[in-house]
Motif scaffolding. Sequence first.
Motif, short mmCIF file in Angstrom:
data_model
loop_
_atom_site.label_atom_id
_atom_site.label_comp_id
_atom_site.label_asym_id
_atom_site.label_seq_id
_atom_site.Cartn_x
_atom_site.Cartn_y
_atom_site.Cartn_z
N HIS A 81 0.83 -1.22 0.00
CA HIS A 81 0.00 0.00 0.00
C HIS A 81 0.86 1.26 0.00
CE1 HIS A 81 -3.44 -2.51 1.82
NE2 HIS A 81 -3.53 -2.46 0.51
N ARG A 132 2.07 2.05 -3.30
CA ARG A 132 1.06 2.47 -4.27
C ARG A 132 0.94 3.99 -4.37
NH1 ARG A 132 -4.03 -1.39 -4.76
NH2 ARG A 132 -2.91 -3.25 -5.34
N THR A 133 1.12 4.66 -3.27
CA THR A 133 0.94 6.12 -3.31
C THR A 133 1.99 6.80 -4.19
OG1 THR A 133 -0.14 6.08 -1.17
CG2 THR A 133 0.77 8.19 -1.87
N LEU A 153 3.67 5.39 -6.46
CA LEU A 153 3.46 4.88 -7.82
C LEU A 153 2.29 5.63 -8.49
CD1 LEU A 153 4.49 2.74 -9.73
CD2 LEU A 153 2.85 1.16 -8.76
N THR A 154 1.29 5.91 -7.69
CA THR A 154 0.15 6.69 -8.22
C THR A 154 0.64 8.04 -8.76
OG1 THR A 154 -1.31 5.69 -6.61
CG2 THR A 154 -2.07 7.73 -7.60
N ASN A 155 1.48 8.65 -7.95
CA ASN A 155 1.96 9.97 -8.37
C ASN A 155 2.82 9.88 -9.62
OD1 ASN A 155 0.62 11.12 -6.25
ND2 ASN A 155 2.38 11.06 -4.86
N ARG A 193 2.63 7.63 -11.99
CA ARG A 193 1.75 7.40 -13.15
C ARG A 193 0.94 8.64 -13.48
NH1 ARG A 193 -1.61 2.00 -13.40
NH2 ARG A 193 -2.25 3.08 -15.29
N SER A 228 3.27 -1.62 -11.03
CA SER A 228 1.88 -1.83 -10.59
C SER A 228 1.54 -3.31 -10.65
CB SER A 228 0.91 -1.08 -11.49
OG SER A 228 1.08 0.28 -11.37
N LEU A 281 0.39 -8.57 -3.77
CA LEU A 281 -0.83 -8.49 -2.96
C LEU A 281 -1.72 -9.72 -3.17
CD1 LEU A 281 -1.80 -4.73 -3.15
CD2 LEU A 281 -1.17 -6.04 -1.14
#
Lengths: 227, 579
Positions: B364, B367-368, B370-372, B374, B410, B417
Amino acid sequence: MRVLLAEDDDLTRQGLAEVLEEEGYEVVQAANGAAALDCFAAQRPDFVCLDIMMPGRNGYDVCRAIRDADPDIPIIFISAKSEEIDKVVGFEIGADDFIVKPFGVREVVARIRAVTRRCLAASPAPRKGTFEIADLTVNPSELRATRGETTIELSLRDVSILNLLSRNVGKVLDRNTIFNHCWGEDYFPNSRTLDQHISQLRKRVELDPKSPRIIRTVHGAGYRYEG
Amino acid sequence: MRATPVILLVLIVCLPVALLAWLGSRMASDEQTVVEQRFRSLLTAQLRDIDQITVAHFAVTQRELRAIGKLPSFQPADIRSRLREAPLVRQMLVYSPNGDVLHPSGPLNAGEQEFLLQASDLVTDRDLFYAAGGKRRTARPPQRSARSAAPPAVERQPDAPAKDEAQEPAESNTTPPSPTEGWHIWYWGRGVHLFYWQRLNSGHVVALLVERSRWMADLIATLPQTVSAASEATPSSSKGEAARKAGGKASPSVSEVTSSRIRLLDSVGRPVYQWGSYEPDEAALEKPFAEVPVSSPLTSWRLQAFVPPDLVQGASRSARFSMTASLAAAAVALCLLVAFFWREYRRELREASQRVSFVNQVSHELRTPLTNIRMYADLLESDLDRMPDDETTQPRSRLKVIAEESQRLSRLIGNVLTMARQQRKALALKPQPAIVDDVIRDVLRQFEPALSRCKVEATFEAASGESVSVDVDVLEQILVNLFSNVEKYAAAGGVLRVASSQTDKTTTITVSDAGPGIPPRQCDAIFRPFYRSSDRLVDAAGTGIGLSIARELAQLHGGDLRLVASETGACFEVTLKTG
């Protein structure tokens, strides 16, 4: 249309705000749950984007509080929590959609447009009716335009620009008029914002973007739809 | 907590404990019977020992009487003189060889007169003479005294069981000669009276009536006495010791059960003599614990033994306690063992949960950012879209790398996960109506940049255009893992062939390449988690969980993922239950 965006990560929040603003939404930002509730009470947004893991009050608590105040407002969760139970809990307490991080901008845009369509369909606002511009039929409540069998996805801002042009056939609309009408009077865009947006819109709505028929440039003055 | 392990553990504990309890109950019941039997055997042996005392006593008495009976003459004066010298004998009866009573006869003294009155059947009817083997003048059945309520009138020595001619004449030819001496029981007055008789060489039969009070006193004097409590409380004779011996395998001696009560009863059941500290409950008509008949000459008498009920119960209780303690110890040991394994199981679960939780948390947290990455790559791409193409060629190619790598990251996080969920058994299917070919096309579209960079040409033979019930996320993850393997391991072949087909209930997708293929010995191993066909640094990177996850997901979807034979490269076949 006003959106409340509650996200504790600054970069994510700013990036999402940029995406939403580009789409034509007015974004109210909150960096934690308590601020989100304050903003909701003060600004009365049209829909809400919530992160789950936030300091203070988490997204679930905020969602419940907002639902108590307004049972109809659309709420989208944007979270790194991707377990089925997280989504189930989110939907059970009243979320309308659940976007899992990491996401692509196109996915977020598509989902937010879908929620916006539901908002517009439920809203009695005047923009609900369709209008025609050149060979396009624009349906504002669906955020779509059709040309024959072809469907073109539009943003709120796209619809707003096309609507403004269609209501001012033959008139030259200067930049300030378009900005004030489509971006809002508080917006201070840089000099290329409108040109870039019109360029992108042309790519989608014009049959030949290099010789546009719907949005023509009037050099030194602005843009015009000649009918 | 899952119910299955709890139920299993409860069964593992409860079943053996219930079995032990049942076995214990059975064994306790058996033990009670065994203890009672041992007590009975012990007491019977004790009674037989006492009986041997009576036998020995009467043997001594018999020797004395034999000497008394050897008369110098049958003159009344000699006989009376002998009687006066022998207080053991009360009266003497002498038959001539032909059965005539020689004594008492003629002028009688008072004692002889009384005797004749009492013993008319012996004197007049010559019962004793015949019983002693005297020849009958006329055959007639032996008679018993009118007062006799007892057993056979003639008693024989145990070691001389010769048949009585008068009683069993038919066997006279085969039986040994008649005995020359013996006991004759005569019932009169207060009870049994004993005659000792002997047949002399002259044919005369001499019968001596033993003084009843004398022989009874002598007999009782030979029997044990009730011992005092102090002398009873010796280590070998205590109740506990007797109980221990009865409960154990050792054979207790006669003196050990001193807390019992031994009774000598006459032929009508009256106690003649008794000893031992225990007082039986007369009101409750307590039955004897053991009983044996007394040997000759008192064969109508009995010896009975009584023991306190708590002595037997105490012995069996002690045995039961030992057994119950053993079983309880076994049950406790079993419970402790199960508790130990349960604790270990819980610890394993907790550690596994912590590991999974850690993996979840890390994923998790990844992911943050990685979100940014992307999102800002997408935003940058939008910015580039607004710029003249000739100025954005190089930034676009670099941005593409960022976008592809973030997508790869991702997928890796998604796999990790999924693996974590798989370990928690938390994978669940969410089927929805979808067109499989559309999903395949979407995933192929995601891989277009990567495949094109690797110079892999993808072809798709689509034949699953019907809307079916399928978990799109699961299908995407399976395809992503398979396509990713082609990108990593089979790019040299330059081909990725995808084909789909559909029946009413099943959708089949084959993904094949023209790469180096998979050696036959690794055909099963590649589906194991964390298995990598090679860990050499020059080989392609990978976590080794992709195929394992893909197969697990396919099986979750009611199908499977198999490696099927192909002429070149590797060919994977995915089947999903979609009907």
